[in-house]
Design an enzyme around this catalytic site. Sequence first.
Site, short mmCIF file in Angstrom:
data_model
loop_
_atom_site.label_atom_id
_atom_site.label_comp_id
_atom_site.label_asym_id
_atom_site.label_seq_id
_atom_site.Cartn_x
_atom_site.Cartn_y
_atom_site.Cartn_z
N SER A 131 0.79 -1.19 -0.18
CA SER A 131 0.15 -0.04 -0.04
C SER A 131 0.80 1.36 0.11
O SER A 131 0.34 2.39 -0.23
CB SER A 131 -1.08 0.14 1.09
OG SER A 131 -0.33 0.16 2.45
N LYS A 168 1.81 4.35 7.40
CA LYS A 168 1.07 5.15 6.59
C LYS A 168 1.52 6.76 6.43
O LYS A 168 2.14 7.32 7.30
CB LYS A 168 -0.21 5.10 6.76
CG LYS A 168 -1.06 3.75 6.47
CD LYS A 168 -1.35 3.38 5.20
CE LYS A 168 -1.92 2.03 4.95
NZ LYS A 168 -1.07 0.94 5.51
#
Length: 211
Positions: A131, A168
């Site tokens: 991701s 993230k």
Amino acid sequence: MSLTDTQRAIHAFIADRIDAEGVPPSQSEIARAFGFSGVRAAQYHLEALEAAGVVERTPGRARGLRLLQVPDMPQQLPLTADDSALHLPVLGQVAAGLPIGADIGSEQVVLMDRALFSPAPDYLLKVKGDSMRDEGIFDGDLIGVHRTTDARSGQVVIARIDDEITVKLLKIGQGRIRLLPRNPDYAPIEVLPGQDFAIEGLYCGLVRPNA
């Protein structure tokens, strides 16, 4: 008694806190710093350090830790012979996808060049998932983590959400916190009110094994 790399890293963490603040960390702070799901794991490692004779614990005191000596470090094959080398434990996995539980239990320690990272990392985590591919972070990479609880919007962070760990892009604004992937195939993570959320560290560089 032989110590694991995680236990040596905990010993170093205790020493750093005493040097910086004059007091040792609590078991809860150790658990948060190393991604443990509870204080029992921290207690287990402290018991091992005490049995090895490198720390002393005072029963009944939240911060009743005293360092006795520096544990012997295992022999490693150096990547560099100068002072730029960092001796970094690989403490587990971090998800670049959906959050996953931190797999604290690795016995791996690697010696890295300090110039590869900014700021200097305290430990490495192995990435699982893709991701963060547009940030140049791929599955199987070892990312350096600078241990801190402070981060600014726009920084890549290692975050804990309800005992799960993920890497993230942090976005703070309009009264909400979001953790953004860097791959359009993944949805942002919204931190909801009441969730146990904490910044565990800042991403500060990576190493790609066998690259």
